[in-house]
Design a protein around this motif. Structure first.
Motif, PDB file in Angstrom:
ATOM      1  N   ALA A  16       0.620  -1.410  -0.007  1.00  0.00           N
ATOM      2  CA  ALA A  16      -0.077  -0.161   0.076  1.00  0.00           C
ATOM      3  C   ALA A  16       0.999   1.102   0.080  1.00  0.00           C
ATOM      4  N   SER A  17       0.277   2.218  -0.298  1.00  0.00           N
ATOM      5  CA  SER A  17       0.923   3.490  -0.265  1.00  0.00           C
ATOM      6  C   SER A  17       1.685   4.048   1.190  1.00  0.00           C
ATOM      7  N   GLY A  18       2.673   4.376   1.238  1.00  0.00           N
ATOM      8  CA  GLY A  18       3.188   4.765   2.420  1.00  0.00           C
ATOM      9  C   GLY A  18       3.825   3.766   3.187  1.00  0.00           C
ATOM     10  N   VAL A  19       3.987   2.748   2.890  1.00  0.00           N
ATOM     11  CA  VAL A  19       4.775   1.738   3.550  1.00  0.00           C
ATOM     12  C   VAL A  19       6.282   1.343   3.293  1.00  0.00           C
ATOM     13  N   GLY A  20       6.761   2.165   2.799  1.00  0.00           N
ATOM     14  CA  GLY A  20       8.054   2.142   2.102  1.00  0.00           C
ATOM     15  C   GLY A  20       8.709   1.314   1.224  1.00  0.00           C
ATOM     16  N   LYS A  21       7.832   1.210   0.268  1.00  0.00           N
ATOM     17  CA  LYS A  21       8.010   0.269  -1.108  1.00  0.00           C
ATOM     18  C   LYS A  21       9.551   1.027  -1.994  1.00  0.00           C
ATOM     19  N   SER A  22       9.501   2.360  -2.038  1.00  0.00           N
ATOM     20  CA  SER A  22      10.389   2.935  -2.700  1.00  0.00           C
ATOM     21  C   SER A  22      11.751   2.798  -2.161  1.00  0.00           C
ATOM     22  N   ARG A  23      11.670   2.989  -0.921  1.00  0.00           N
ATOM     23  CA  ARG A  23      12.865   2.962  -0.177  1.00  0.00           C
ATOM     24  C   ARG A  23      13.459   1.511  -0.191  1.00  0.00           C
ATOM     25  N   PHE A 133       5.261  -8.675  -0.983  1.00  0.00           N
ATOM     26  CA  PHE A 133       4.456  -7.642  -0.495  1.00  0.00           C
ATOM     27  C   PHE A 133       4.884  -6.999   0.943  1.00  0.00           C
ATOM     28  N   LEU A 134       4.915  -5.894   1.091  1.00  0.00           N
ATOM     29  CA  LEU A 134       5.414  -5.053   2.317  1.00  0.00           C
ATOM     30  C   LEU A 134       4.045  -4.685   3.018  1.00  0.00           C
ATOM     31  N   HIS A 135       4.084  -4.904   4.263  1.00  0.00           N
ATOM     32  CA  HIS A 135       2.785  -4.653   5.051  1.00  0.00           C
ATOM     33  C   HIS A 135       2.873  -4.020   6.185  1.00  0.00           C
ATOM     34  N   GLU A 136       2.011  -2.928   6.352  1.00  0.00           N
ATOM     35  CA  GLU A 136       1.954  -2.029   7.658  1.00  0.00           C
ATOM     36  C   GLU A 136       0.556  -1.908   7.668  1.00  0.00           C
ATOM     37  N   GLY A 137      -0.022  -2.415   9.088  1.00  0.00           N
ATOM     38  CA  GLY A 137      -1.282  -2.380   9.000  1.00  0.00           C
ATOM     39  C   GLY A 137      -1.890  -1.214   9.974  1.00  0.00           C
ATOM     40  N   GLU A 138      -0.961  -0.570  10.601  1.00  0.00           N
ATOM     41  CA  GLU A 138      -1.371   0.672  11.398  1.00  0.00           C
ATOM     42  C   GLU A 138      -1.602   1.894  10.736  1.00  0.00           C
ATOM     43  N   ALA A 139      -2.496   2.612  10.809  1.00  0.00           N
ATOM     44  CA  ALA A 139      -2.980   3.603   9.879  1.00  0.00           C
ATOM     45  C   ALA A 139      -2.050   4.918  10.524  1.00  0.00           C
ATOM     46  N   ASP A 177      -2.236 -16.683  -1.875  1.00  0.00           N
ATOM     47  CA  ASP A 177      -1.435 -16.991  -3.279  1.00  0.00           C
ATOM     48  C   ASP A 177       0.116 -17.602  -2.858  1.00  0.00           C
ATOM     49  N   ARG A 178       0.210 -17.617  -1.421  1.00  0.00           N
ATOM     50  CA  ARG A 178       1.369 -18.423  -1.035  1.00  0.00           C
ATOM     51  C   ARG A 178       2.787 -17.294  -1.536  1.00  0.00           C
ATOM     52  N   LEU A 179       2.535 -16.152  -1.498  1.00  0.00           N
ATOM     53  CA  LEU A 179       3.473 -15.086  -1.783  1.00  0.00           C
ATOM     54  C   LEU A 179       4.092 -14.533  -0.440  1.00  0.00           C
ATOM     55  N   PRO A 180       5.279 -14.232  -0.382  1.00  0.00           N
ATOM     56  CA  PRO A 180       5.876 -13.883   0.867  1.00  0.00           C
ATOM     57  C   PRO A 180       5.285 -12.203   1.321  1.00  0.00           C
ATOM     58  N   VAL A 181       4.990 -12.112   2.646  1.00  0.00           N
ATOM     59  CA  VAL A 181       4.292 -10.993   3.131  1.00  0.00           C
ATOM     60  C   VAL A 181       5.428 -10.487   4.138  1.00  0.00           C
ATOM     61  N   VAL A 182       6.130  -9.304   4.177  1.00  0.00           N
ATOM     62  CA  VAL A 182       7.199  -8.701   5.029  1.00  0.00           C
ATOM     63  C   VAL A 182       6.605  -7.594   5.832  1.00  0.00           C
ATOM     64  N   ASP A 183       6.473  -7.734   7.206  1.00  0.00           N
ATOM     65  CA  ASP A 183       5.963  -6.672   7.871  1.00  0.00           C
ATOM     66  C   ASP A 183       7.135  -5.664   7.771  1.00  0.00           C
ATOM     67  N   TYR A 187      12.001  -1.663  11.304  1.00  0.00           N
ATOM     68  CA  TYR A 187      12.626  -0.928  10.344  1.00  0.00           C
ATOM     69  C   TYR A 187      14.036  -1.494  10.048  1.00  0.00           C
ATOM     70  N   ASP A 188      14.745  -1.409  11.328  1.00  0.00           N
ATOM     71  CA  ASP A 188      16.316  -1.792  10.940  1.00  0.00           C
ATOM     72  C   ASP A 188      16.673  -3.025  10.403  1.00  0.00           C
ATOM     73  N   THR A 189      15.666  -3.929  10.550  1.00  0.00           N
ATOM     74  CA  THR A 189      15.937  -5.392  10.071  1.00  0.00           C
ATOM     75  C   THR A 189      15.214  -5.584   8.636  1.00  0.00           C
ATOM     76  N   LEU A 190      14.407  -4.606   8.067  1.00  0.00           N
ATOM     77  CA  LEU A 190      13.656  -4.865   6.955  1.00  0.00           C
ATOM     78  C   LEU A 190      14.590  -5.184   5.834  1.00  0.00           C
ATOM     79  N   PRO A 191      15.643  -4.616   5.437  1.00  0.00           N
ATOM     80  CA  PRO A 191      16.338  -4.995   4.301  1.00  0.00           C
ATOM     81  C   PRO A 191      17.118  -6.336   4.423  1.00  0.00           C
TER      82      PRO A 191
END
Length: 201
Positions: A16-23, A133-139, A177-183, A187-191
């Motif tokens: 979704a928008s604003g979750v950090g995909k571009s970075r 797919f990156l996931h952030e569920g808190e508005a 669809d058995r695709l990985p979802v990454v919270d 943030y420091d361990t996201l990469p």
């Protein structure tokens, strides 16, 4: 060219928008030497080249701004727009698979079902496509991200609420669809977590 360090020829990063995909895409591109495609640019080009009459699925928010619609309706139309763009995503993937330069495609409107189709097409031609797919569920977290990214736009709580709902939907569809979802957090361990998720068989 296949390498042990990069187990993909094309990588899709959805979310979704604003979750950090571009970075995230920027980090992976720097580490892999991949070319980055911002799918939002493709969407903007398609919308500029079409009209609500010829391609209504691409113009759900043209006649009625999102601000005038309720959260549920905006979410519904956002999902519909993503699905209307499935073929466009497949076109981008096919083009990137026609060359040997690795590519990362990131954007809000990458649907899990299109990612599954793209992976199957790539495999049929001896190429490797991964999707995560990156996931952030808190508005509130997404709203804070908007504030840092767009400080002159003021509070965007309603937009963040829709984005959080859309993130939950994308995550559920991806898991089905058995695709990985990454919270996104921590943030420091996201990469590292993202790199590991992209290495799935």
């Amino acid at each position: 060219m296949h390498t042990d360090r990069r187990p993909w020829d094309v990588l899709l990063i959805g979310g979704a928008s604003g979750v950090g995909k571009s970075r995230a895409a920027e980090h992976l591109a720097a580490a892999s030497g991949a070319f980055t495609v911002e799918f939002d640019d493709v969407v903007a080009a398609l919308q500029a080249a079409t009209t609500p009459t010829t391609h209504p699925g691409l113009h759900h928010f043209t006649t009625t701004p999102a601000q005038r619609l309720g959260t549920e309706r905006v979410l519904e139309l956002q999902i519909a727009t993503a699905h209307a763009l499935d073929e466009a995503l497949l076109g981008v993937v096919r083009n990137r698979l026609s060359v040997d330069v690795p590519a990362i495609v990131e954007g809000d409107y990458l649907s899990p079902r299109a990612a599954v189709r793209a992976a199957a097409e790539a495999a049929a031609h001896g190429r490797r496509l991964r999707a995560v797919f990156l996931h952030e569920g808190e508005a509130a977290r997404i709203s804070a991200n908007y504030a840092r990214r767009e400080p002159d736009s003021g509070a965007q709580n309603e937009r963040a609420a829709v984005s959080a709902r859309y993130s939950h939907w994308l995550a559920a569809q991806a898991r089905a669809d058995r695709l990985p979802v990454v919270d996104c957090r921590p943030y420091d361990t996201l990469p590292q977590r993202l790199t590991a998720a992209c290495s799935y068989a």
